[in-house]
Write an enzyme that holds these catalytic residues in place. Structure first.
Site, PDB file in Angstrom:
ATOM      1  CG  HIS A 157      -4.181   0.378  -8.661  1.00  0.00           C
ATOM      2  ND1 HIS A 157      -5.652   0.206  -8.509  1.00  0.00           N
ATOM      3  CD2 HIS A 157      -3.627   1.295  -7.603  1.00  0.00           C
ATOM      4  CE1 HIS A 157      -5.674   1.190  -7.374  1.00  0.00           C
ATOM      5  NE2 HIS A 157      -4.837   1.730  -6.966  1.00  0.00           N
ATOM      6  CG  ASP A 204       2.502   4.281  -3.814  1.00  0.00           C
ATOM      7  OD1 ASP A 204       2.530   5.515  -3.142  1.00  0.00           O
ATOM      8  OD2 ASP A 204       2.162   3.226  -3.566  1.00  0.00           O
ATOM      9  CG  HIS A 230      -2.061   0.810   1.239  1.00  0.00           C
ATOM     10  ND1 HIS A 230      -2.503   1.662   0.259  1.00  0.00           N
ATOM     11  CD2 HIS A 230      -2.782   1.118   2.362  1.00  0.00           C
ATOM     12  CE1 HIS A 230      -3.512   2.542   0.530  1.00  0.00           C
ATOM     13  NE2 HIS A 230      -3.683   2.056   1.796  1.00  0.00           N
TER      14      HIS A 230
HETATM   15  C1  LIG Z   1      -0.783  -3.164  -5.957  1.00  0.00           C
HETATM   16  C2  LIG Z   1      -0.955  -4.663  -5.829  1.00  0.00           C
HETATM   17  C3  LIG Z   1      -0.651  -4.790  -4.338  1.00  0.00           C
HETATM   18  C4  LIG Z   1      -2.377  -5.169  -6.376  1.00  0.00           C
HETATM   19  O1  LIG Z   1      -2.168  -6.564  -5.952  1.00  0.00           O
HETATM   20  P1  LIG Z   1      -3.434  -7.585  -6.676  1.00  0.00           P
HETATM   21  O2  LIG Z   1      -4.434  -6.857  -7.095  1.00  0.00           O
HETATM   22  O3  LIG Z   1      -3.492  -8.403  -5.742  1.00  0.00           O
HETATM   23  O4  LIG Z   1      -2.482  -8.228  -7.937  1.00  0.00           O
HETATM   24  P2  LIG Z   1      -1.583  -9.429  -7.842  1.00  0.00           P
HETATM   25  O5  LIG Z   1      -0.498  -9.165  -6.786  1.00  0.00           O
HETATM   26  O6  LIG Z   1      -2.378 -10.645  -7.573  1.00  0.00           O
HETATM   27  O7  LIG Z   1      -0.940  -9.186  -9.318  1.00  0.00           O
HETATM   28  C5  LIG Z   1      -1.619  -9.662 -10.451  1.00  0.00           C
HETATM   29  C6  LIG Z   1      -0.492 -10.127 -11.216  1.00  0.00           C
HETATM   30  O8  LIG Z   1       0.235  -9.040 -11.677  1.00  0.00           O
HETATM   31  C7  LIG Z   1       1.720  -9.334 -11.370  1.00  0.00           C
HETATM   32  N1  LIG Z   1       2.209  -7.892 -10.655  1.00  0.00           N
HETATM   33  C8  LIG Z   1       1.317  -7.186 -10.092  1.00  0.00           C
HETATM   34  N2  LIG Z   1       1.824  -6.384  -9.508  1.00  0.00           N
HETATM   35  C9  LIG Z   1       3.205  -6.310  -9.703  1.00  0.00           C
HETATM   36  C10 LIG Z   1       4.478  -5.922  -9.832  1.00  0.00           C
HETATM   37  N3  LIG Z   1       4.386  -4.707  -9.146  1.00  0.00           N
HETATM   38  N4  LIG Z   1       5.612  -6.043 -10.137  1.00  0.00           N
HETATM   39  C11 LIG Z   1       5.687  -7.311 -10.695  1.00  0.00           C
HETATM   40  N5  LIG Z   1       4.425  -8.097 -11.050  1.00  0.00           N
HETATM   41  C12 LIG Z   1       3.394  -7.634 -10.518  1.00  0.00           C
HETATM   42  C13 LIG Z   1       1.797 -10.488  -9.877  1.00  0.00           C
HETATM   43  O9  LIG Z   1       2.743 -10.938  -9.815  1.00  0.00           O
HETATM   44  C14 LIG Z   1       0.546 -11.343 -10.819  1.00  0.00           C
HETATM   45  O10 LIG Z   1       1.027 -12.113 -11.653  1.00  0.00           O
HETATM   46  P3  LIG Z   1       0.729 -13.455 -11.971  1.00  0.00           P
HETATM   47  O11 LIG Z   1      -0.969 -13.593 -12.181  1.00  0.00           O
HETATM   48  O12 LIG Z   1       1.453 -14.170 -13.071  1.00  0.00           O
HETATM   49  O13 LIG Z   1       1.099 -14.209 -10.531  1.00  0.00           O
HETATM   50  C15 LIG Z   1       0.249  -5.167  -6.614  1.00  0.00           C
HETATM   51  O14 LIG Z   1       0.163  -4.937  -8.042  1.00  0.00           O
HETATM   52  C16 LIG Z   1       1.806  -4.881  -5.982  1.00  0.00           C
HETATM   53  O15 LIG Z   1       2.213  -5.491  -5.004  1.00  0.00           O
HETATM   54  N6  LIG Z   1       2.433  -3.646  -6.453  1.00  0.00           N
HETATM   55  C17 LIG Z   1       3.442  -3.451  -5.963  1.00  0.00           C
HETATM   56  C18 LIG Z   1       3.271  -2.606  -4.610  1.00  0.00           C
HETATM   57  C19 LIG Z   1       2.602  -1.171  -5.095  1.00  0.00           C
HETATM   58  O16 LIG Z   1       2.977  -0.669  -5.807  1.00  0.00           O
HETATM   59  N7  LIG Z   1       1.635  -0.960  -4.088  1.00  0.00           N
HETATM   60  C20 LIG Z   1       1.153   0.345  -4.156  1.00  0.00           C
HETATM   61  C21 LIG Z   1      -0.122   0.191  -4.941  1.00  0.00           C
HETATM   62  S1  LIG Z   1      -0.998   1.875  -5.173  1.00  0.00           S
END
Ligand SMILES: CC(C)(COP(=O)(O)OP(=O)(O)OC[C@H]1O[C@@H](n2cnc3c(N)ncnc32)[C@H](O)[C@@H]1OP(=O)(O)O)[C@@H](O)C(=O)NCCC(=O)NCCS
Length: 378
Positions: A262, A313, A222
């Site tokens: 996201h 971010d 987050h």
């Molecule tokens: C924001 C976030 C938590 C959303 O999570 P979510 O909706 O649960 O999505 P997931 O983590 O299940 O990701 C879906 C897919 O995209 C990939 N993915 C998502 N964000 C990614 C990232 N930042 N880097 C690499 N791969 C990513 C995941 O590995 C997953 O791949 P898969 O289906 O092959 O396993 C996630 O994108 C993330 O961890 N981002 C990095 C942290 C971040 O920037 N957070 C701030 C959000 S405003």
């Protein structure tokens, strides 16, 4: 009896009615009270945006003047809270300090036990003003510097920079900070806002709700992601690595890249569009586009390779770096803004409250599984 089982992480679940923030994740639209974030970023201020979030409409001139006066008047901290900040170990991160200090603010708030709408609005003014002060004061204390008293002639963002640095900030710095505060002010039922609403709905109190929200915001999935982005940029810089190559290796090792992806947006996060421009412009103005250039190279690679977009971010990291803000203050700066949205949501929740208490799909041992004496256990 509950029937529907939500997807993991409650993806796609609509968990509240709210009139505060509307997002269209497919089209990349974000709006506060129906007003597009692009218009607010261009024309509004943090004070006006906070009024909008709390009251549901834009203020007229008099209302904005009164609102701003109330917010500046609320720039006051009990000396015992400041003593507490002095007593924290200097190793405590600003987010940990904020989480603990915001909880303690309730001790010195005369409205602590009053959960009425008006008392919650009064507490929202105070929390909004005090959180920015706490961040600035703790940063000065940990650096062995004198505390800078608030300047009530300055806007919210300018006063924060003044209390942080002890110098009147440049026009560019104030404008940048203000736009960043507008862009981060609310985002519907994100994890921290949901946490705040869940806590408020038990009829606990607004300080507890905001303390819980800060705890949720701290996580790297987050709000903590902006600090993660900057640490990545610093590592790449230190190793003299090629940014695209570096993240390619991270992705190959199944690592997540902070600042990308996201849950809701399937296209570009509209806040990232502004922060990219700000980051580039600030870099050019300061004669150092290193962080922007590196960020852009990473973004282009990840866009192409993973079809993932930058989120709010990603470019806030290079923006704050160019403003000279310490890395571990990036997430607290997010809090300085998001308090506007959190308080709006707590007030909305309590204006029409019902306990938030979902169910779990049970996947444990079958019922009934009987208790067995110790000597009979495997
Ligand atoms: C924001 C976030 C938590 C959303 O999570 P979510 O909706 O649960 O999505 P997931 O983590 O299940 O990701 C879906 C897919 O995209 C990939 N993915 C998502 N964000 C990614 C990232 N930042 N880097 C690499 N791969 C990513 C995941 O590995 C997953 O791949 P898969 O289906 O092959 O396993 C996630 O994108 C993330 O961890 N981002 C990095 C942290 C971040 O920037 N957070 C701030 C959000 S405003």
């Amino acid at each position: 009896m509950s029937t529907a089982v939500a997807g993991k992480g409650l993806e796609g679940v609509v968990a509240a009615n709210s009139g505060i923030c509307w997002i269209d994740g497919e089209a990349g639209v974000l709006s506060y009270r129906g007003i597009d974030i692009h218009e607010l970023a261009e024309y509004s201020t943090f004070e006006e945006t906070t009024y909008l979030l709390w009251n549901g409409l834009l203020p007229n001139e008099l209302a904005l003047r009164e609102f701003t006066a109330q917010l500046t008047l609320a720039r006051s901290l009990d000396h015992r809270v400041i003593d507490m900040l002095r007593s924290f170990p200097r190793t405590a991160t600003p987010m940990e300090v904020l989480r603990t200090a915001v909880s303690a603010l309730s001790f010195y708030d005369a409205d602590e036990k009053d959960n009425s709408h008006d008392a919650n609005v009064r507490k929202s003014y105070k929390l909004t003003a005090q959180i920015a002060m706490l961040v600035a004061i703790y940063d000065r204390l940990r650096k062995g510097k004198e505390i800078v008293p608030p300047d009530r002639s300055l806007s919210h963002g300018a006063n924060f920079l003044w209390m942080l640095n002890g110098e009147i900030p440049s026009e560019t710095a104030v404008k940048t900070m203000d736009m960043a505060l507008v862009l981060h002010a609310d985002h519907e039922l994100n994890a921290s806002t949901f946490a705040a609403r869940v806590i408020a709905a038990t009829l606990s109190d607004i300080h507890s709700a905001i303390t819980g929200a800060i705890g949720a915001m701290k996580g790297p999935l987050h709000g903590g992601a902006n600090e993660g982005v900057m640490r990545l940029l610093l590592t790449i810089d230190k190793e003299g690595a090629d940014p695209a190559e570096y993240v390619r290796n991270m992705l190959a090792a199944k690592q997540k890249i902070s600042g990308f992806g996201h849950r809701v947006y399937k296209t570009e996060d509209p806040r990232a569009t502004h922060l990219r421009t700000i980051s580039e412009q600030l870099g050019k103005d300061s004669g150092n586009t290193k962080w922007y250039d590196m960020s852009r190279a990473i973004e282009l690679y990840i866009n192409a390779d993973k079809k993932l977009n930058a989120n709010v971010d990603f470019y806030s990291a290079s923006t704050y770096a160019t403003l000279g803000i310490d890395i571990d203050l990036y997430t607290p700066v997010f809090v300085i803004s998001r308090i506007a949205g959190w308080t709006a949501h707590v007030i909305e929740q309590l204006d029409d409250n019902r306990l938030i208490r979902p169910r779990a799909e049970y996947i444990g041992p079958v019922y009934p599984t009987h208790w067995i004496p110790m000597e009979e256990r495997p």
